[in-house]
Motif scaffolding. Structure first.
Motif, PDB file in Angstrom:
ATOM      1  N   ALA A  40       0.460  -1.214   0.081  1.00  0.00           N
ATOM      2  CA  ALA A  40       0.231  -0.007  -0.602  1.00  0.00           C
ATOM      3  C   ALA A  40       0.835   0.862   0.529  1.00  0.00           C
ATOM      4  O   ALA A  40       0.227   2.251  -0.477  1.00  0.00           O
ATOM      5  N   TYR A  80      -8.399  -1.697   1.300  1.00  0.00           N
ATOM      6  CA  TYR A  80      -8.169  -2.227   2.646  1.00  0.00           C
ATOM      7  C   TYR A  80      -9.468  -1.838   3.261  1.00  0.00           C
ATOM      8  O   TYR A  80      -8.338  -0.710   4.432  1.00  0.00           O
ATOM      9  N   TYR A  83      -8.935  -0.823   8.351  1.00  0.00           N
ATOM     10  CA  TYR A  83      -7.769   0.126   8.848  1.00  0.00           C
ATOM     11  C   TYR A  83      -7.598   1.604   9.080  1.00  0.00           C
ATOM     12  O   TYR A  83      -7.446   2.136   8.454  1.00  0.00           O
TER      13      TYR A  83
END
Length: 319
Positions: A40, A80, A83
Motif C-alpha cells: 500500500a 484495505y 484499518y
C-alpha cells in the motif's frame, strides 16, 4: 540565475531514496500500530509520482490545485477496509506528498523570480521542513485543552473513521446510499473531452479555449463553507474582467492580470480583518439579502418527526 550553481539531481534522489527505505522499515517494524502494508505504501508513492506533474500543470495554468485527499482515502478504503491508521498513512504518502511537492516547486519559482541562489533555497526548504515537522509533532502531543493544537488533525481523524473504519463501500459502494455519486468520476473525465470536441467543431469561437474544467469542477471543493453568494460574485468579477480584457485590452491583461489577482486577494483579506474588528467583535450583525445567501428559509428546520416550530413544516411518521 545562470551564475549560480544548480541543485544536483542526486540531492533529490538521495532524500527520496532515504525516505522510502526509512518508511518501509518503520511501517514493517510498527506494523501493528500503523496497519499499513508495504504494498500500500508503494502504491501511494506510485500515485504521487504519476500525478504530481499533471496536478502541477493545472496549478501553474489555473491557480487551482485539485487535491488527492478523498481519492487516496477512497482507494485504500476499498482495497484495505477496516484499518483507519492505514487509511491515514496512505493519505499522507499519496496526497500530502503531492501537495508538498507542488509547494516546493512554487518556492523554487518564487526564488527564481527573486534571484535567490537555488542551493540556498533548497537548504532553506529542507530546514523549514524539519522544523515544521518537529513543531507539528509537538502540537499533536499537546493537551486537548491547550490552544496550541491543529484543528486539521481532527479532520484527518474523522476522515480515517469514515473511509478507513467504516469504508467507502458502506457509503458510496453497492452497500451504501450514495453510490450514484460515483458517476461524478465519469463526468469529470468526460468534461475536458467535451470542451476539446467543441473547440474542434467551432474553431472560430476562441472563447471556448478559455473554458477550464479543473477550475469549474475543482472550485466546488470549497462548498461548504462557501455559499452561492461567494461563487456568484467570483463568477461575475472573473467573467467581466476577463471578457473586457480579452476583448479590448488583451496586452494590458497579459501584463497586469497577476497584479489584479493579488489586489483582489489583498482586498478580501483587508475587508475580512476590518469587518471582524469593527462588527463581529462588537456583536453587530447586518440583515440584508446577502446574509441569507442560500435562499432556503427551511434549511434550519428540524428533520425529525413530530417537532413543532413556527414557520417550519411538521414531519409526520412515514413521510
Amino acid at each position: 540565475m545562470r551564475r549560480y550553481n544548480q541543485v544536483p539531481e542526486w540531492w533529490f534522489t538521495c532524500i527520496l531514496s532515504t525516505n522510502i527505505v526509512a518508511t518501509l522499515f518503520v511501517i514493517e517494524y510498527y506494523k501493528s500500530q500503523l496497519q499499513l502494508p508495504w504494498w500500500a505504501f508503494l502504491l501511494a508513492c506510485g500515485l504521487a509520482f504519476f500525478l504530481t506533474l499533471p496536478l502541477a500543470v493545472i496549478t501553474a495554468t489555473t491557480n487551482q490545485t485539485p487535491g488527492l485527499n478523498v481519492i487516496t482515502e477512497y482507494i485504500i478504503g476499498y482495497l484495505y477496509p477496516g484499518y483507519p491508521m492505514a487509511n491515514m498513512c496512505f493519505k499522507v504518502y499519496g496526497y500530502i506528498s503531492v501537495k508538498q511537492s507542488i509547494l516546493f516547486l512554487q518556492d523554487f519559482k518564487l526564488g527564481h523570480y527573486m534571484k535567490i541562489p537555488p542551493r540556498s533555497m533548497f537548504m532553506s526548504q529542507v530546514c523549514g521542513t524539519l522544523i515544521s515537522a518537529l513543531v507539528h509533532l509537538g502540537t499533536s502531543l499537546a493537551s486537548p485543552d491547550s490552544p496550541w493544537t491543529c484543528p486539521s488533525d481532527h479532520v484527518f481523524y474523522d476522515a480515517s473513521v469514515i473511509y478507513g473504519l467504516i469504508g467507502p463501500r458502506l457509503i458510496f459502494g453497492d452497500l451504501g446510499y450514495y453510490n450514484s455519486i460515483n458517476w461524478s468520476f465519469l463526468v469529470g473525465a468526460l468534461a475536458p473531452i467535451i470542451v476539446w470536441l467543441l473547440h474542434k467543431a467551432f474553431p472560430s469561437q476562441k472563447w471556448i479555449t478559455l473554458i477550464t474544467t479543473p477550475v469549474l469542477l475543482g472550485a466546488t471543493i470549497y462548498m461548504p463553507p462557501a455559499t452561492s453568494v461567494n461563487y456568484n460574485s467570483w463568477i461575475v468579477v472573473a467573467f467581466l474582467s476577463g471578457f473586457v480584457a480579452y476583448r479590448y485590452h488583451h496586452d494590458w491583461w497579459g501584463r497586469h492580470n497577476y497584479v489584479l489577482s493579488g489586489a483582489l486577494d489583498a482586498g478580501l483579506a483587508f475587508m475580512a480583518v476590518l469587518l471582524y474588528v469593527s462588527l463581529d467583535m462588537e456583536g453587530v450583525g447586518l440583515e440584508w439579502w446577502g446574509s441569507k445567501p442560500d435562499g432556503c428559509p427551511l434549511a434550519s428546520c428540524p428533520a425529525a418527526e413530530g417537532i413543532v416550530i413556527d414557520e417550519c413544516p411538521v414531519w409526520l411518521k412515514g413521510e
